[in-house]
Design a protein around this motif. Sequence first.
Motif, PDB file in Angstrom:
ATOM      1  N   HIS A 155      -8.373  -8.468 -55.008  1.00 51.15           N
ATOM      2  CA  HIS A 155      -7.097  -8.009 -55.107  1.00 51.15           C
ATOM      3  C   HIS A 155      -7.243  -6.408 -55.767  1.00 51.15           C
ATOM      4  O   HIS A 155      -8.184  -6.277 -56.510  1.00 51.15           O
ATOM      5  CB  HIS A 155      -6.108  -8.520 -56.135  1.00 51.15           C
ATOM      6  CG  HIS A 155      -5.579  -9.954 -55.396  1.00 51.15           C
ATOM      7  ND1 HIS A 155      -5.280 -11.107 -55.977  1.00 51.15           N
ATOM      8  CD2 HIS A 155      -5.533 -10.135 -54.197  1.00 51.15           C
ATOM      9  CE1 HIS A 155      -4.959 -11.957 -55.126  1.00 51.15           C
ATOM     10  NE2 HIS A 155      -5.136 -11.172 -53.653  1.00 51.15           N
ATOM     11  N   HIS A 183     -11.384 -13.725 -52.400  1.00 55.55           N
ATOM     12  CA  HIS A 183     -11.441 -15.225 -51.787  1.00 55.55           C
ATOM     13  C   HIS A 183     -11.062 -15.104 -50.303  1.00 55.55           C
ATOM     14  O   HIS A 183     -10.994 -13.914 -49.605  1.00 55.55           O
ATOM     15  CB  HIS A 183     -10.119 -15.882 -52.276  1.00 55.55           C
ATOM     16  CG  HIS A 183      -8.852 -14.775 -52.514  1.00 55.55           C
ATOM     17  ND1 HIS A 183      -8.933 -13.793 -53.416  1.00 55.55           N
ATOM     18  CD2 HIS A 183      -7.800 -14.526 -51.879  1.00 55.55           C
ATOM     19  CE1 HIS A 183      -7.867 -13.058 -53.531  1.00 55.55           C
ATOM     20  NE2 HIS A 183      -7.284 -13.438 -52.473  1.00 55.55           N
ATOM     21  N   GLU A 221      -3.929 -15.676 -57.458  1.00 52.12           N
ATOM     22  CA  GLU A 221      -3.213 -16.214 -56.295  1.00 52.12           C
ATOM     23  C   GLU A 221      -3.333 -17.533 -56.368  1.00 52.12           C
ATOM     24  O   GLU A 221      -4.198 -18.278 -56.844  1.00 52.12           O
ATOM     25  CB  GLU A 221      -3.648 -15.574 -55.000  1.00 52.12           C
ATOM     26  CG  GLU A 221      -3.128 -15.909 -53.784  1.00 52.12           C
ATOM     27  CD  GLU A 221      -3.621 -14.762 -52.582  1.00 52.12           C
ATOM     28  OE1 GLU A 221      -4.120 -13.979 -53.033  1.00 52.12           O
ATOM     29  OE2 GLU A 221      -3.166 -15.075 -51.770  1.00 52.12           O
ATOM     30  N   HIS A 226     -11.121 -10.767 -49.573  1.00 58.02           N
ATOM     31  CA  HIS A 226     -10.817  -9.712 -50.331  1.00 58.02           C
ATOM     32  C   HIS A 226     -10.618  -9.954 -51.699  1.00 58.02           C
ATOM     33  O   HIS A 226     -10.622 -10.800 -52.142  1.00 58.02           O
ATOM     34  CB  HIS A 226      -9.390  -9.049 -49.734  1.00 58.02           C
ATOM     35  CG  HIS A 226      -8.245  -9.963 -50.102  1.00 58.02           C
ATOM     36  ND1 HIS A 226      -8.020 -10.870 -48.860  1.00 58.02           N
ATOM     37  CD2 HIS A 226      -7.554 -10.273 -51.110  1.00 58.02           C
ATOM     38  CE1 HIS A 226      -6.859 -11.637 -49.346  1.00 58.02           C
ATOM     39  NE2 HIS A 226      -6.489 -11.261 -50.531  1.00 58.02           N
TER      40      HIS A 226
HETATM   41 NI    NI Z   1      -5.423 -12.648 -51.749  1.00 56.57          NI
END
Ligand code: NI
Length: 184
Positions: A88, A134, A95, A86
Amino acid sequence: PFIQPPQVEWASGALAKGPLLRKSTRIRDLTGVFADESARQRLAGEHVVYDVEILATSPAEGELYTGVTHLYPGRVGGEYFMTRGHFHARREQGEVYFGLRGSGLLLLQNEQGQARLESVCAGSIHIIPGFTAHRLINTSSEVLSALAVWPGVAGHDYAALAKGFTLRVFEENQQIQVREVQND
Ligand code: NI
Ligand code: PA5
């Protein structure tokens, strides 16, 4: 007299001692995620591809979520088991991933569709910048576990990657093969 914080059990990578949310993602949940959709349909739908454990903490602005993903070994039509992947929802939010056990790859892709792969192993640290999709990929025959920390406000945008990432990773002749794919 001291507070006992949540812990990662080193042997298993499992989160312990915290109030936890758990989610299993199965073969039947991953329609259209693997290149060979008919191979996916031939597998047992209830087979778990990955489990995520998340500490039940505040989602408020400025707060952080912590979770562990356990990605099991396996393949669909030769393509290694992987997470859905996904961006964000709040694209600028980054992240950190931290490898706990097993080995595999972290596939990162920017909004222009440029992708790169980082090796994941016990102890590896992965800085995922904002605006970067990611996905974890398990290229081994063991469980791949990785801890992630991300902003509570980040959210998930799965739809933006409905056409998939531009790289796919397969096992061919007992070797890891990376293929570029055309998604247009
Ligand atoms: Ni994530
Ligand atoms: O926050 C993350 O990036 C991870 O905790 C993922 O959500 C987890 O690995 C599951 O992947 P996905 O959300 O793409 O199904």
